[in-house]
Write an enzyme that holds these catalytic residues in place. Structure first.
Site, PDB file in Angstrom:
ATOM      1  N   ASN A  76      17.516  14.242  42.151  1.00 29.89           N
ATOM      2  CA  ASN A  76      16.140  14.019  42.592  1.00 29.89           C
ATOM      3  C   ASN A  76      16.102  12.654  43.273  1.00 29.89           C
ATOM      4  O   ASN A  76      16.133  11.625  42.605  1.00 29.89           O
ATOM      5  CB  ASN A  76      15.214  14.068  41.366  1.00 29.89           C
ATOM      6  CG  ASN A  76      13.788  13.674  41.689  1.00 29.89           C
ATOM      7  OD1 ASN A  76      13.413  13.535  42.851  1.00 29.89           O
ATOM      8  ND2 ASN A  76      12.987  13.483  40.653  1.00 29.89           N
ATOM      9  N   LYS A 124      13.771  11.275  44.852  1.00 28.37           N
ATOM     10  CA  LYS A 124      12.439  10.636  44.812  1.00 28.37           C
ATOM     11  C   LYS A 124      12.081  10.072  46.200  1.00 28.37           C
ATOM     12  O   LYS A 124      12.437  10.668  47.198  1.00 28.37           O
ATOM     13  CB  LYS A 124      12.392   9.575  43.697  1.00 28.37           C
ATOM     14  CG  LYS A 124      12.800  10.176  42.353  1.00 28.37           C
ATOM     15  CD  LYS A 124      12.535   9.281  41.168  1.00 28.37           C
ATOM     16  CE  LYS A 124      13.010   9.988  39.896  1.00 28.37           C
ATOM     17  NZ  LYS A 124      12.787   9.184  38.683  1.00 28.37           N
ATOM     18  N   HIS A 159       7.197  17.122  37.215  1.00 29.32           N
ATOM     19  CA  HIS A 159       7.923  15.884  36.921  1.00 29.32           C
ATOM     20  C   HIS A 159       6.955  14.871  36.290  1.00 29.32           C
ATOM     21  O   HIS A 159       5.790  14.808  36.675  1.00 29.32           O
ATOM     22  CB  HIS A 159       8.546  15.316  38.199  1.00 29.32           C
ATOM     23  CG  HIS A 159       9.493  14.191  37.923  1.00 29.32           C
ATOM     24  ND1 HIS A 159       9.051  12.909  37.694  1.00 29.32           N
ATOM     25  CD2 HIS A 159      10.830  14.164  37.782  1.00 29.32           C
ATOM     26  CE1 HIS A 159      10.108  12.138  37.440  1.00 29.32           C
ATOM     27  NE2 HIS A 159      11.188  12.873  37.482  1.00 29.32           N
ATOM     28  N   GLU A 182       6.510  11.848  36.724  1.00 26.84           N
ATOM     29  CA  GLU A 182       5.840  10.954  37.676  1.00 26.84           C
ATOM     30  C   GLU A 182       4.641  11.651  38.323  1.00 26.84           C
ATOM     31  O   GLU A 182       3.613  11.029  38.600  1.00 26.84           O
ATOM     32  CB  GLU A 182       6.851  10.460  38.726  1.00 26.84           C
ATOM     33  CG  GLU A 182       7.780   9.409  38.128  1.00 26.84           C
ATOM     34  CD  GLU A 182       9.173   9.365  38.727  1.00 26.84           C
ATOM     35  OE1 GLU A 182       9.377   9.840  39.862  1.00 26.84           O
ATOM     36  OE2 GLU A 182      10.088   8.857  38.042  1.00 26.84           O
ATOM     37  N   GLU A 235      13.012  16.009  29.959  1.00 26.37           N
ATOM     38  CA  GLU A 235      13.097  14.618  30.406  1.00 26.37           C
ATOM     39  C   GLU A 235      12.183  13.740  29.556  1.00 26.37           C
ATOM     40  O   GLU A 235      10.993  13.635  29.847  1.00 26.37           O
ATOM     41  CB  GLU A 235      12.684  14.516  31.875  1.00 26.37           C
ATOM     42  CG  GLU A 235      13.559  15.308  32.815  1.00 26.37           C
ATOM     43  CD  GLU A 235      13.520  14.722  34.212  1.00 26.37           C
ATOM     44  OE1 GLU A 235      14.582  14.297  34.692  1.00 26.37           O
ATOM     45  OE2 GLU A 235      12.437  14.657  34.819  1.00 26.37           O
ATOM     46  N   GLY A 269      14.419   6.371  34.465  1.00 30.45           N
ATOM     47  CA  GLY A 269      14.449   5.147  35.261  1.00 30.45           C
ATOM     48  C   GLY A 269      14.492   3.879  34.432  1.00 30.45           C
ATOM     49  O   GLY A 269      14.299   2.781  34.953  1.00 30.45           O
ATOM     50  N   SER A 318      18.041   8.737  32.953  1.00 29.47           N
ATOM     51  CA  SER A 318      19.143   7.761  32.989  1.00 29.47           C
ATOM     52  C   SER A 318      20.524   8.379  32.763  1.00 29.47           C
ATOM     53  O   SER A 318      21.378   7.776  32.113  1.00 29.47           O
ATOM     54  CB  SER A 318      18.887   6.621  31.998  1.00 29.47           C
ATOM     55  OG  SER A 318      17.665   5.968  32.301  1.00 29.47           O
TER      56      SER A 318
END
Ligand code: PGA
Length: 252
Positions: A10, A12, A96, A98, A168, A174, A214
């Site tokens: 991904n 991003k 996701h 985010e 996730e 991140g 990560s």
């Protein structure tokens, strides 16, 4: 059928045209002929055709980072399943963290997206996971169950190939903080149990459940070695061909 190991990158909001092509080239040169594990690249929308040119004729596949549930219409800035299919996307990341946190996507909206992608030839990669606060309050399993049930509401799945689930934990995305293989496996096993309740045991056994948060070459082998971890959804480490391919090697 046995479930497939799938490693997805991904990207991003990273890579301009040149960077996207160089990164895709780097991946294709190393793993473009591999059939196992499956490899998916999810570049920013405008880079999809440029990346498509490079992966053409290889085993690497394309995914979108987001998708809108409507077919077409006045939805400025949004992209439909048909648009994505016409440029060669086979997968779409949905839900996701985010998108949930920064763009306020609700479980109901995510459910609409999963339904839409699932009813097309594309395959949704549904992301679920708890926040740090939820984990600390002992709500991990509750949260994951609620997301999975709400997001898969009325989603018809007839084979394990119809959908990919990505676990996730938000606190691991991140942050450089990876879930331990035991922490991840525990939740993956629980997700598979839930999937067997929502669908059937056979279907649940065949669904790929990726871990994300990560993942890097140094921790991939141990994570991917867990019985219920069937791949990785990789952010940061997917931006360097060498690191991403190291993770793919770990899943081979
Ligand atoms: P990360 O991102 O690998 O940079 O933690 C994972 C993701 O957001 O899918």
């Amino acid at each position: 059928m046995m479930r497939r190991m799938i490693i997805a990158g991904n990207w991003k909001m990273h890579t301009d045209r040149e960077e996207a092509q160089a990164l895709a080239k780097g991946v294709v040169e190393k793993v473009g002929g591999k059939t196992e594990p499956g490899v998916i690249l999810c570049p920013p929308f405008p880079m999809i055709p440029a990346v498509k040119d490079i992966i053409e004729g290889t085993t690497v596949q394309l995914g979108a980072q987001n998708v809108h549930p409507e077919d077409k219409g006045a939805f400025t800035g949004e992209i439909s399943v048909d648009i994505l299919q016409s440029v060669g996307c086979n997968f779409a990341i949905v839900g996701h963290s985010e998108r949930r946190a920064i763009f306020n996507e609700s479980d109901e909206f995510i459910n609409q997206k999963v339904k839409k992608v699932n009813s097309s030839l594309m395959i949704p990669i549904l992301c679920i996971g708890e926040t740090l606060q939820e984990r600390e309050e002992g709500l991990t399993f509750q949260r994951v169950e609620q997301q999975l049930r709400d997001n898969l509401n009325d989603v018809v799945v007839t084979t394990g190939n119809d959908i990919v689930v990505a676990y996730e934990p938000v606190w691991a995305i991140g942050t450089g903080k990876t879930a331990t293989p035991e922490q991840a496996e525990e939740v993956h096993a629980y997700i598979r149990e839930l999937l067997s309740d929502i669908y059937t045991q056979d279907i649940a056994n065949d669904i790929t459940i990726q871990y994300g948060g990560s993942v890097k070459p140094s921790n991939a082998k141990e994570l991917l070695g867990q019985p219920n971890i069937d791949g990785a959804l990789v952010g940061g480490a997917s931006l360097k061909a060498e690191d991403f391919c190291g993770i793919i090697e770990a899943g081979s």
